[in-house]
Design an enzyme around this catalytic site. Structure first.
Site, PDB file in Angstrom:
ATOM      1  CB  SER A 113      -0.893   0.013   1.245  1.00 58.36           C
ATOM      2  OG  SER A 113      -1.590   1.241   1.354  1.00 58.36           O
ATOM      3  CE1 TYR A 126      -4.526  -1.858   4.703  1.00 58.39           C
ATOM      4  CE2 TYR A 126      -3.735   0.384   4.403  1.00 58.39           C
ATOM      5  CZ  TYR A 126      -4.091  -0.831   3.872  1.00 58.39           C
ATOM      6  OH  TYR A 126      -4.005  -1.039   2.515  1.00 58.39           O
TER       7      TYR A 126
END
Length: 223
Positions: A113, A126
């Site tokens: 990501s 996250y």
């Protein structure tokens, strides 16, 4: 012995689109989904593969989850789950299948990501998990490279997947979504199909001298 491409997180979103893209290219597919969060289940599944006529030549590790967790309202069980799926799931998968991939001189792509490069409140767990994944994969690429295996990371920005629904995640998520789109030079969300095409390129021989790389697919967000 038949060569297969293994995809994790293939039930929806980016993982599903990667599987469809590989199928269109003629690959035999083996798909895993929720069990990657269970390290023992991954080991047992890999053992079953070794006892069969299936050999893993390519791997796409796409399983992952995101949840909102501000510092003021962090939930230990939620943080544990995010790390278990996003980091430990990747680690378990990489540890379970390398002998197959080494035998094939194959290739691996892990879905990271853009949050692996920067901060992102309020999704602290996250972000931490994606930083960890990027570090793990860079180290694994160094270890596997001398054995002829390439390992790269694709780092999507904001992608419109079934899991990404800020309207259902509360006002903080909606505000963050609007801010992200405003900061993105292309001024839109990406699609899972756009990420899958980059994954396909990294898996094939056209990327034969690319390893240890982290390729950003984010509409220019991190420029």
């Amino acid at each position: 012995m038949a060569d297969f491409a293994l995809g994790t997180g293939a039930g929806s979103g980016i993982g599903r689109c990667c599987a469809l893209e590989l199928a269109r290219c003629g690959h035999n597919l083996l798909l895993w989904d929720v069990d990657v969060a269970d390290g023992q289940a991954v080991i047992e599944a890999a053992q079953q593969l070794r006892q069969s006529s299936i050999r893993i030549a390519k791997l796409v590790a796409a399983a992952g989850i995101v949840r909102m967790d501000s510092l003021a309202n962090q939930q230990p069980d939620l943080v544990k789950l995010i790390m278990q799926v996003n980091y430990e799931g990747v680690q378990s998968t990489l540890q379970a299948v390398p002998s197959n991939i080494v035998a094939c001189k194959g290739s691996i792509v892990v879905i990271g990501s853009t949050e692996g490069y920067m901060g992102g409140a309020p999704i602290h767990a996250y972000v931490a998990s994606k930083h960890a994944v990027l570090g793990l994969c860079r180290s694994a690429a160094i270890e596997l490279g001398p054995q002829g295996v390439r390992l790269n990371v694709v780092c999507p920005g904001t992608i419109k997947t079934p899991m990404y629904q800020p309207e259902l995640m509360g006002p903080e998520a909606i505000a963050m979504d609007k801010e992200m789109q405003a900061k993105t030079p292309l001024r839109r969300l990406g699609t899972p199909e756009e990420v899958a095409k980059v994954v396909r390129f990294l898996l094939i021989d056209g990327a034969s001298y690319v390893t240890g790389a982290s390729i950003v697919v984010d509409g220019g967000l991190t420029v």
